[in-house]
Design a protein around this motif. Structure first.
Motif, PDB file in Angstrom:
ATOM      1  N   ARG A  11      -0.512   3.816 -16.417  1.00 48.73           N
ATOM      2  CA  ARG A  11      -1.223   3.630 -14.783  1.00 48.73           C
ATOM      3  C   ARG A  11      -0.759   2.333 -14.555  1.00 48.73           C
ATOM      4  O   ARG A  11      -0.730   1.759 -16.132  1.00 48.73           O
ATOM      5  CB  ARG A  11      -2.499   3.967 -15.054  1.00 48.73           C
TER       6      ARG A  11
ATOM      7  N   TRP B 172      -1.788  -1.026 -11.914  1.00 46.26           N
ATOM      8  CA  TRP B 172      -2.162  -1.786 -11.121  1.00 46.26           C
ATOM      9  C   TRP B 172      -1.946  -2.850 -10.226  1.00 46.26           C
ATOM     10  O   TRP B 172      -1.268  -3.517 -11.084  1.00 46.26           O
ATOM     11  CB  TRP B 172      -4.116  -1.941 -11.470  1.00 46.26           C
TER      12      TRP B 172
ATOM     13  N   GLN C 155      -2.287   1.921  -8.631  1.00 41.66           N
ATOM     14  CA  GLN C 155      -3.337   1.629  -7.716  1.00 41.66           C
ATOM     15  C   GLN C 155      -3.372   0.513  -6.707  1.00 41.66           C
ATOM     16  O   GLN C 155      -3.099  -0.793  -7.507  1.00 41.66           O
ATOM     17  CB  GLN C 155      -5.000   1.798  -8.256  1.00 41.66           C
TER      18      GLN C 155
ATOM     19  N   ALA D  94       1.313   3.205  -3.806  1.00 43.00           N
ATOM     20  CA  ALA D  94      -0.161   3.748  -4.546  1.00 43.00           C
ATOM     21  C   ALA D  94       0.499   5.260  -4.321  1.00 43.00           C
ATOM     22  O   ALA D  94       1.544   6.144  -3.521  1.00 43.00           O
ATOM     23  CB  ALA D  94      -0.794   3.321  -3.553  1.00 43.00           C
TER      24      ALA D  94
ATOM     25  N   GLN E 235       0.931  -0.981   0.306  1.00 41.13           N
ATOM     26  CA  GLN E 235       0.108   0.122  -0.251  1.00 41.13           C
ATOM     27  C   GLN E 235       0.688   1.293  -0.357  1.00 41.13           C
ATOM     28  O   GLN E 235       0.487   2.310  -0.391  1.00 41.13           O
ATOM     29  CB  GLN E 235      -0.645  -0.256   0.973  1.00 41.13           C
TER      30      GLN E 235
ATOM     31  N   LYS F 143      -0.765   7.537  -9.854  1.00 42.82           N
ATOM     32  CA  LYS F 143      -0.895   6.506 -10.844  1.00 42.82           C
ATOM     33  C   LYS F 143      -0.512   4.867 -11.080  1.00 42.82           C
ATOM     34  O   LYS F 143      -0.673   4.627 -11.403  1.00 42.82           O
ATOM     35  CB  LYS F 143       0.427   7.174 -12.498  1.00 42.82           C
TER      36      LYS F 143
END
Length: 381
Positions: A304, A306, A267, A262, A259, A265
């Motif tokens: 981006r 993920w 996630q 994060a 986390q 850009k």
């Protein structure tokens, strides 16, 4: 090295130690009464008083050792010696008692004083240690009686049960104290984290937020600085809002560590609960994710990203996907041949050392997706 169970170094099973000391004193008084009552029937009354005196000395000595507050002063070797001494004193019974007393129901010279041994062993070594001491004392009782009778068997069962129960109680007390110490440590750490969070919020975070807003309003190169300030603001907020986990146990929470990666850009999607893994494994997986993000920054700065974390029954699955232009075929092999070993060594090498696998799906205008699968500790692929 002193083992700390909490804010103090006091042994959690101290009440059991003091209970064992009190038991020895009471049972020695019982032995004294038994000698007074039966001394006229003994073969060697003088020896009986000598043994009783030795029992008194040993009661005082064990009381001095077992009354120490720290566990380190209740030496393991002394507890073993305690078993030996008590059994040795008990084995003098055939020299003191008459044949009629040995074959009858009269108590041995040590009587119930020997019950203090499984109590001490159980408190020091746990349930198994208490049971072992009870078995040794029970066997010595049979040798002293020169027969294995129902009374001897009954005494042996009671001694073993006493050692087991006291040992389980001591183990439970220490585990409870360790859990309480961990909760106390977390509470202190959380209080300090909240204090730092308030301080950072009133200073650094407000400055970053202002830079982000003003840079976005001005535009141009200032907009790039605003984007960087925004990323740092999010990372800093994640850092001060993440609670410590697994400290003192050799474990770290992979979910919380990811986390922290994060940003506007990037996630991160992860399970709601902690994903506790060995700290070394967590560090390696985070390093793999950082290397993937570094490659995105170098080759697709506007893409981006993920990050998906899955905590399965036997393995950890970490997926890093971006919507960049993808990696052309042969690009990784050419980079490795040219000496650029970021993917080969930093990513694939780390995953291989963890006993896992890493796969890549990419192509022109398809983005890049890394999937890392690592078995949990204690499981086999």
């Amino acid at each position: 090295m002193t083992k700390r169970f909490g804010p103090t170094a006091v042994e959690p099973a101290t009440p059991l130690w003091w209970g064992g000391i009190a038991l020895r004193v009471l049972t020695w008084l019982f032995a004294l009464g038994a000698v007074i009552v039966h001394q006229n029937d003994f073969q060697r009354p003088a020896l009986a008083w000598i043994v009783l005196g030795a029992m008194a000395v040993w009661t005082v000595l064990t009381g001095l050792v077992y009354s120490r507050e720290a566990l380190r002063w209740r030496w393991r070797w002394f507890v073993v010696l305690d078993v030996v001494v008590v059994c040795g004193l008990m084995l003098t019974s055939p020299l003191i008692l008459s044949h009629t007393q040995l074959s009858g129901v009269d108590p041995l010279i040590t009587t119930v004083w020997v019950a203090g041994v499984p109590v001490a062993a159980g408190t020091r070594f746990g349930g198994y240690g208490g049971m072992a001491a009870g078995l040794v004392v029970g066997a010595a009782t049979a040798v002293a009686r020169q027969a294995f009778t129902l009374d001897v068997a009954r005494d042996g069962v009671l001694l073993v049960a006493t050692g087991l129960l006291i040992g389980m109680s001591a183990t439970t007390a220490r585990r409870s104290a360790a859990a309480l110490a961990e909760a106390w440590r977390r509470e202190v750490a959380n209080a300090e984290r909240e204090r730092l969070a308030r301080s950072i919020h009133d200073s650094v975070l407000q400055v970053l937020a202002r830079v982000r807003r003003r840079g976005a309003e001005v535009g141009g190169e200032a907009a790039e600085l605003a984007a960087l300030a925004g990323e740092q603001e999010i990372a800093l907020r994640a850092l001060v809002s993440t609670e410590p986990s697994g400290a003192g146990t050799g474990e770290a929470d992979l979910r919380r560590a990811l986390q922290l990666l994060a940003s506007p850009k990037v996630q991160v999607a992860a399970p709601a609960g902690d994903v506790l893994l060995p700290a070394a494994m967590t560090a390696e997986l985070v390093a793999v994710a950082r290397e993937a993000l570094s490659n995105v920054d170098k080759h697709a700065p506007r893409a981006r990203v993920w990050i998906l974390l899955e905590n399965l029954a036997t393995e950890i699955v970490l997926t890093i996907r971006d919507n960049g232009p993808g990696i052309p075929e042969g690009r990784l092999a050419a980079a490795e041949a040219a000496g650029h070993l970021g993917v080969a060594r930093s990513m694939r090498g780390r995953v291989a050392e963890l006993g896992g696998t890493i796969s890549l799906e990419t192509g022109p205008d398809r983005g890049t997706e890394w999937e890392v699968r690592v078995p949990k500790a204690g499981t086999k692929r």
